[in-house]
Design a protein around this motif. Structure first.
Motif, short mmCIF file in Angstrom:
data_model
loop_
_atom_site.label_atom_id
_atom_site.label_comp_id
_atom_site.label_asym_id
_atom_site.label_seq_id
_atom_site.Cartn_x
_atom_site.Cartn_y
_atom_site.Cartn_z
N LYS A 1 0.83 -1.20 0.00
CA LYS A 1 0.00 0.00 0.00
C LYS A 1 0.87 1.26 0.00
CE LYS A 1 -3.96 0.19 2.19
NZ LYS A 1 -4.99 0.30 3.24
N SER A 2 1.95 1.23 0.76
CA SER A 2 2.86 2.38 0.81
C SER A 2 3.48 2.65 -0.57
CB SER A 2 3.95 2.12 1.85
OG SER A 2 4.91 3.12 1.81
N GLU A 3 3.94 1.59 -1.21
CA GLU A 3 4.53 1.73 -2.55
C GLU A 3 3.49 2.20 -3.56
OE1 GLU A 3 7.96 -1.74 -2.47
OE2 GLU A 3 5.87 -2.33 -2.72
N LEU A 4 2.27 1.67 -3.44
CA LEU A 4 1.19 2.09 -4.34
C LEU A 4 0.87 3.57 -4.13
CD1 LEU A 4 -0.88 1.25 -6.48
CD2 LEU A 4 -2.44 0.66 -4.61
N GLY A 5 0.85 4.01 -2.88
CA GLY A 5 0.61 5.43 -2.59
C GLY A 5 1.64 6.31 -3.26
N MET B 1 -11.48 -0.96 -5.23
CA MET B 1 -10.15 -1.07 -5.84
C MET B 1 -9.63 -2.50 -5.60
SD MET B 1 -6.65 1.10 -5.13
CE MET B 1 -6.36 0.40 -3.52
N PRO B 2 -9.11 -3.15 -6.64
CA PRO B 2 -8.69 -4.56 -6.50
C PRO B 2 -7.48 -4.74 -5.59
CG PRO B 2 -8.15 -3.72 -8.68
CD PRO B 2 -8.92 -2.64 -8.00
N VAL B 3 -7.56 -5.77 -4.77
CA VAL B 3 -6.45 -6.17 -3.91
C VAL B 3 -6.01 -7.54 -4.38
CG1 VAL B 3 -5.75 -6.72 -1.54
CG2 VAL B 3 -7.44 -4.91 -1.95
N GLN B 4 -4.72 -7.68 -4.67
CA GLN B 4 -4.24 -8.97 -5.16
C GLN B 4 -4.15 -9.98 -4.04
OE1 GLN B 4 -0.29 -8.98 -6.85
NE2 GLN B 4 -0.81 -10.66 -8.20
N GLU B 5 -3.67 -9.56 -2.87
CA GLU B 5 -3.52 -10.48 -1.75
C GLU B 5 -3.72 -9.70 -0.45
OE1 GLU B 5 0.26 -12.84 0.03
OE2 GLU B 5 -0.10 -13.12 -2.12
N PHE B 6 -4.61 -10.22 0.39
CA PHE B 6 -4.86 -9.58 1.67
C PHE B 6 -3.84 -10.09 2.68
CE2 PHE B 6 -8.95 -9.09 -0.38
CZ PHE B 6 -9.28 -7.78 -0.05
N GLY B 7 -3.19 -9.16 3.38
CA GLY B 7 -2.24 -9.53 4.42
C GLY B 7 -3.02 -9.93 5.66
N LEU B 8 -2.91 -11.18 6.04
CA LEU B 8 -3.64 -11.68 7.19
C LEU B 8 -2.77 -11.55 8.43
CD1 LEU B 8 -5.17 -14.91 5.62
CD2 LEU B 8 -6.25 -12.68 5.90
N THR C 1 -6.44 7.44 1.66
CA THR C 1 -7.17 7.52 0.39
C THR C 1 -7.22 6.14 -0.26
OG1 THR C 1 -6.50 9.81 0.05
CG2 THR C 1 -7.22 8.60 -1.90
N LEU C 2 -6.10 5.43 -0.22
CA LEU C 2 -6.07 4.08 -0.80
C LEU C 2 -7.02 3.14 -0.06
CD1 LEU C 2 -2.25 3.63 -1.51
CD2 LEU C 2 -4.05 4.32 -3.09
N SER C 3 -7.13 3.29 1.26
CA SER C 3 -8.07 2.47 2.03
C SER C 3 -9.50 2.78 1.60
CB SER C 3 -7.91 2.72 3.53
OG SER C 3 -6.65 2.25 3.96
N ARG C 4 -9.79 4.05 1.39
CA ARG C 4 -11.12 4.46 0.93
C ARG C 4 -11.41 3.88 -0.45
NH1 ARG C 4 -10.41 9.56 1.43
NH2 ARG C 4 -10.40 10.14 -0.76
N THR D 1 -0.24 -3.49 -9.79
CA THR D 1 -0.29 -2.11 -10.31
C THR D 1 -1.16 -2.01 -11.57
OG1 THR D 1 1.78 -2.51 -11.49
CG2 THR D 1 1.93 -1.42 -9.35
N GLN D 2 -1.11 -3.01 -12.44
CA GLN D 2 -1.92 -2.96 -13.67
C GLN D 2 -3.40 -2.97 -13.34
OE1 GLN D 2 -0.94 -5.91 -16.61
NE2 GLN D 2 -2.81 -5.56 -17.77
N GLU D 3 -3.82 -3.85 -12.42
CA GLU D 3 -5.23 -3.92 -12.05
C GLU D 3 -5.70 -2.62 -11.42
OE1 GLU D 3 -6.02 -7.33 -9.61
OE2 GLU D 3 -5.35 -8.74 -11.14
N VAL D 4 -4.84 -2.04 -10.55
CA VAL D 4 -5.21 -0.79 -9.88
C VAL D 4 -5.34 0.34 -10.90
CG1 VAL D 4 -4.45 0.97 -8.24
CG2 VAL D 4 -4.27 -1.46 -7.64
N ILE D 5 -4.40 0.42 -11.83
CA ILE D 5 -4.44 1.47 -12.85
C ILE D 5 -5.69 1.33 -13.72
CG2 ILE D 5 -3.29 2.35 -14.93
CD1 ILE D 5 -0.61 1.79 -13.41
N GLU D 6 -6.01 0.09 -14.11
CA GLU D 6 -7.23 -0.14 -14.90
C GLU D 6 -8.46 0.28 -14.11
OE1 GLU D 6 -6.99 -4.25 -16.05
OE2 GLU D 6 -5.46 -3.84 -17.58
#
Length: 175
Positions: free
Chosen positions: A7-11, A29-36, A20-23, A46-51
């Motif tokens: 999330k930090s890198e995406l920001g 917004m697609p999440v590839q893998e949830f950190g449990l 904002t990213l959490s909102r 990044t491609q999915e988020v940009i799309e």
């Protein structure tokens, strides 16, 4: 597939803070893998988020209402009906029906008319009585094979024994 980022890198990439990213994530917004568990971060493609961001920009941040979706579906249906009326599209069921009728007509011709006519013509031309069953048997065998055709079979009788037509490959497999 794009790069996998936290999330930090995406920001940093999109120029927004983590709140904002959490909102955005809550908005779809697609999440590839949830950190449990505690301390494990979510990962984003990044491609999915940009799309997703481009899709949101195209909607001007507005969500499609049920009414808007219904209107869009109706408009799509009308557009398809018009395309069909103009002959720009063919309905699969109609195409299959026509194709089956053509196959049935060819089958009747091959099994009934051709063997008798060919046997008669050969008999007249060569002065030898030809039994039309000699012509009909191979035709029936071919039609049976066609009726059992499955494009997913990897049957070597389809003529592609090794999958390669390269003569050098044949030499390697030699005696």
């Amino acid at each position: 597939m794009g790069r996998q980022v936290t999330k930090s890198e995406l920001g940093d990439l999109v120029g927004r803070d983590e709140r904002t990213l959490s909102r955005w994530q809550n908005a779809g917004m697609p999440v590839q893998e949830f950190g449990l568990g505690r301390g494990n971060e979510n990962l984003y493609d990044t491609q999915e988020v940009i799309e997703w961001l481009m899709q949101q920009a195209a909607l001007n941040g507005k969500k499609e209402s049920a009414r808007d979706r219904l209107d869009r579906v109706r408009a799509d249906r009308e557009e398809m009906a018009l395309a069909k009326d103009l002959g720009e599209v063919v309905i699969a069921a109609e195409l299959i029906e026509r194709f089956e009728a053509m196959i049935q007509a060819a089958k009747i011709e091959l099994l009934n008319t051709l063997p008798e006519n060919l046997a008669s013509e050969l008999s007249a031309r060569y002065g030898v009585e030809i039994d039309d069953q000699l012509i009909r048997d191979p035709i029936e065998a071919i039609l049976r094979e066609l009726a059992n055709y499955d494009p997913d079979d990897d049957d070597p009788s389809d003529g592609d024994h090794d999958g390669s037509d390269d003569p050098e490959d044949a030499e390697e497999d030699g005696p």
